[in-house]
Design a protein around this motif. Structure first.
Motif, short mmCIF file in Angstrom:
data_model
loop_
_atom_site.label_atom_id
_atom_site.label_comp_id
_atom_site.label_asym_id
_atom_site.label_seq_id
_atom_site.Cartn_x
_atom_site.Cartn_y
_atom_site.Cartn_z
N ALA A 12 -22.51 -66.25 -13.79
CA ALA A 12 -23.78 -65.73 -12.65
C ALA A 12 -23.52 -66.55 -11.69
O ALA A 12 -23.93 -66.42 -9.93
CB ALA A 12 -25.17 -65.72 -13.76
N SER A 13 -23.29 -67.84 -11.72
CA SER A 13 -23.95 -68.87 -11.42
C SER A 13 -23.20 -69.18 -10.13
O SER A 13 -23.33 -69.34 -8.35
CB SER A 13 -23.84 -70.55 -11.75
OG SER A 13 -24.31 -71.55 -10.88
N VAL A 14 -21.12 -68.95 -10.05
CA VAL A 14 -20.46 -69.05 -9.34
C VAL A 14 -20.46 -67.97 -8.26
O VAL A 14 -20.39 -67.69 -7.04
CB VAL A 14 -19.30 -68.60 -10.59
CG1 VAL A 14 -17.46 -68.69 -9.18
CG2 VAL A 14 -19.01 -70.17 -10.90
N LEU A 15 -20.46 -66.30 -9.81
CA LEU A 15 -20.94 -65.24 -7.84
C LEU A 15 -22.19 -65.41 -6.93
O LEU A 15 -22.10 -63.99 -7.06
CB LEU A 15 -20.60 -63.90 -8.71
CG LEU A 15 -19.75 -64.31 -9.51
CD1 LEU A 15 -19.54 -63.11 -11.24
CD2 LEU A 15 -17.92 -63.27 -8.80
N LYS A 19 -27.38 -62.53 -14.08
CA LYS A 19 -27.03 -62.44 -15.15
C LYS A 19 -26.85 -61.18 -16.06
O LYS A 19 -25.60 -61.00 -15.86
CB LYS A 19 -27.28 -62.82 -16.36
CG LYS A 19 -27.75 -64.53 -16.27
CD LYS A 19 -27.83 -65.45 -17.66
CE LYS A 19 -30.08 -65.26 -17.22
NZ LYS A 19 -30.45 -66.19 -18.37
N ARG A 20 -27.34 -60.23 -15.10
CA ARG A 20 -27.79 -58.58 -15.49
C ARG A 20 -26.15 -58.09 -14.60
O ARG A 20 -25.61 -56.51 -15.10
CB ARG A 20 -28.62 -58.06 -15.18
CG ARG A 20 -28.83 -57.78 -13.93
CD ARG A 20 -30.78 -57.44 -14.35
NE ARG A 20 -31.08 -55.85 -14.08
CZ ARG A 20 -31.10 -55.09 -13.03
NH1 ARG A 20 -30.87 -55.56 -11.68
NH2 ARG A 20 -30.69 -53.76 -13.93
N LYS A 21 -26.41 -58.37 -13.47
CA LYS A 21 -24.69 -58.44 -12.09
C LYS A 21 -23.52 -58.67 -13.23
O LYS A 21 -22.73 -58.51 -12.32
CB LYS A 21 -24.99 -57.85 -11.32
CG LYS A 21 -26.44 -57.56 -10.57
CD LYS A 21 -25.92 -56.04 -10.91
CE LYS A 21 -27.33 -55.56 -9.65
NZ LYS A 21 -27.25 -54.40 -9.64
N VAL A 22 -23.49 -59.47 -14.14
CA VAL A 22 -22.15 -59.84 -14.54
C VAL A 22 -21.46 -59.61 -15.72
O VAL A 22 -22.39 -58.47 -16.29
CB VAL A 22 -22.43 -61.93 -14.93
CG1 VAL A 22 -21.05 -61.85 -15.93
CG2 VAL A 22 -22.41 -62.58 -14.11
N TRP A 23 -20.20 -58.56 -15.09
CA TRP A 23 -19.53 -57.72 -16.39
C TRP A 23 -18.21 -58.80 -16.57
O TRP A 23 -17.40 -58.86 -16.24
CB TRP A 23 -18.82 -56.55 -15.45
CG TRP A 23 -18.50 -55.69 -16.57
CD1 TRP A 23 -18.85 -55.25 -17.94
CD2 TRP A 23 -17.52 -55.91 -17.03
NE1 TRP A 23 -18.09 -54.09 -18.64
CE2 TRP A 23 -16.81 -54.78 -17.70
CE3 TRP A 23 -15.72 -56.14 -16.07
CZ2 TRP A 23 -14.81 -54.07 -18.06
CZ3 TRP A 23 -15.01 -55.83 -16.78
CH2 TRP A 23 -14.33 -54.96 -17.29
N MET A 24 -18.42 -58.56 -18.56
CA MET A 24 -17.03 -59.59 -18.69
C MET A 24 -16.10 -58.42 -19.67
O MET A 24 -16.73 -57.58 -19.91
CB MET A 24 -17.91 -60.46 -19.68
CG MET A 24 -18.09 -61.43 -18.88
SD MET A 24 -18.61 -62.64 -19.61
CE MET A 24 -20.20 -63.22 -20.00
N PRO A 54 -22.15 -53.37 -9.41
CA PRO A 54 -22.78 -52.76 -7.62
C PRO A 54 -23.75 -52.63 -7.83
O PRO A 54 -24.51 -52.54 -9.10
CB PRO A 54 -21.86 -51.16 -7.53
CG PRO A 54 -21.12 -51.47 -9.16
CD PRO A 54 -20.99 -52.05 -10.03
N ASN A 55 -24.63 -52.59 -7.04
CA ASN A 55 -26.17 -52.78 -7.13
C ASN A 55 -26.43 -51.32 -7.11
O ASN A 55 -25.73 -50.42 -6.86
CB ASN A 55 -27.00 -53.05 -5.49
CG ASN A 55 -26.25 -55.21 -5.08
OD1 ASN A 55 -26.48 -55.19 -6.19
ND2 ASN A 55 -26.01 -54.82 -3.69
N VAL A 56 -27.64 -51.38 -7.79
CA VAL A 56 -28.23 -50.00 -8.78
C VAL A 56 -28.76 -48.80 -7.20
O VAL A 56 -29.35 -49.91 -6.53
CB VAL A 56 -29.14 -49.99 -9.44
CG1 VAL A 56 -29.71 -48.35 -9.74
CG2 VAL A 56 -28.97 -50.71 -10.81
N ILE A 57 -28.25 -48.27 -6.83
CA ILE A 57 -28.82 -47.43 -5.66
C ILE A 57 -30.27 -46.57 -5.91
O ILE A 57 -31.07 -45.76 -7.21
CB ILE A 57 -28.20 -46.31 -5.19
CG1 ILE A 57 -26.92 -46.18 -5.12
CG2 ILE A 57 -28.67 -44.98 -4.50
CD1 ILE A 57 -25.46 -45.45 -4.93
#
Length: 83
Positions: A12-15, A19-24, A54-57
């Motif tokens: 999350a920090s690097v991107l 944290k909720r936007k990070v997919w592993m 991606p951002n939620v619309i």
């Protein structure tokens, strides 16, 4: 299931996202669990094991429908008034 809290926080920090936007990739959890530094996380991002969601619309349609009804005089009774 291995705990990937550290990796998620670093990713999350690097991107530069939450944290909720990070997919592993769940299939690569063993490889992701080995990453304990920002440099390792950057490598996983480059390989595509960690991705930003991606951002939620946020749709305006419900609001526009309500405002159209209000223009006709709906939803403006005593029960809707505050202050």
């Amino acid at each position: 299931m291995v705990s990937l809290k550290l990796q998620k926080r670093l990713a999350a920090s690097v991107l530069k996202c939450g944290k909720r936007k990070v997919w592993m990739d769940p299939n690569e959890s063993s490889e992701i669990s080995g990453a304990n530094s920002r440099q390792n996380v950057r490598k996983l991002i480059k390989d595509g094991f960690i991705v930003t969601r991606p951002n939620v619309i946020h749709s305006k349609s419900r609001h526009q429908r309500l405002m159209a009804a209000k223009a006709k005089g709906r939803h403006t009774g005593f029960g809707k008034r505050k202050g």
